[in-house]
Design an enzyme around this catalytic site. Structure first.
Site, PDB file in Angstrom:
ATOM      1  N   ASP A 126       3.538   7.267 -11.849  1.00 52.17           N
ATOM      2  CA  ASP A 126       3.578   8.637 -12.356  1.00 52.17           C
ATOM      3  C   ASP A 126       4.320   8.646 -13.683  1.00 52.17           C
ATOM      4  OD1 ASP A 126       2.214   9.785 -10.199  1.00 52.17           O
ATOM      5  OD2 ASP A 126       4.048  10.055  -9.044  1.00 52.17           O
ATOM      6  N   ASP A 144      -3.708  12.568 -10.380  1.00 54.14           N
ATOM      7  CA  ASP A 144      -3.236  13.771  -9.689  1.00 54.14           C
ATOM      8  C   ASP A 144      -3.792  15.025 -10.353  1.00 54.14           C
ATOM      9  OD1 ASP A 144      -1.656  12.093  -8.082  1.00 54.14           O
ATOM     10  OD2 ASP A 144       0.078  12.308  -9.402  1.00 54.14           O
TER      11      ASP A 144
END
Length: 166
Positions: A126, A144
């Protein structure tokens, strides 16, 4: 009626899988760029509300189950693969429904982008960090984002369909 690129024939998987592949490509290339540029935990402030960071997520959305001990890697990988099979079935069956299929293609690309991370790295990478002052939204990635946009489009498509049937 002649088949065109703008409206895939019923059962035409290729256009939708192509969109999923583009999502995967952008997701993986962005993660490679971050891995080459940042060390774990590093942060680069771009604006007063947005940073690029490098964090690892061993869990699910928002770090759910990230400290569960390792089993979650395989559980979320299996879930991603199962979702892939279901989505491919739905795309094959409903490929002519453009918004529905686009939303599924985006969800598929995002899910597979994160599955690739789990298989290659053992965690999801991330790097997008939005914040307001000291409060930070959990870091996330392009996969995402694709899942979220796909889910919003799926809800919109369903609401549109329900309103149209009244």
């Amino acid at each position: 009626m002649a088949k065109t690129l703008s409206k895939p024939a019923s059962g035409a998987l290729a256009p939708w899988l192509g969109i999923s592949l583009i999502v995967i490509l952008f997701d993986q290339l962005s993660k490679i760029a971050i891995l080459k540029t940042f060390v774990y935990g590093a942060q680069h402030e771009l604006t007063s509300f947005f940073n690029l960071v490098l964090v690892y997520n061993r869990g699910a959305a928002f770090g759910f189950l990230s400290t569960a001990g390792g089993w979650q890697r395989w559980a979320f990988t299996a879930l991603g693969i199962a979702a892939t099979l279901v989505i491919c079935f739905l795309l094959k069956r409903h490929g002519q429904q453009r918004l529905f299929s686009l939303s599924l293609a985006m969800i598929l690309g995002g899910a597979l982008g994160n599955v690739i991370d789990r298989l290659v790295y053992g965690h999801v990478i991330d790097f997008l960090d939005f914040h307001l002052g000291a409060w930070h939204f959990p870091a996330f990635n392009l996969a995402d984002s694709a899942i979220t946009v796909g889910a919003v489009l799926l809800i919109y498509d369903e609401l549109r369909r329900v309103r149209g049937s009244r």
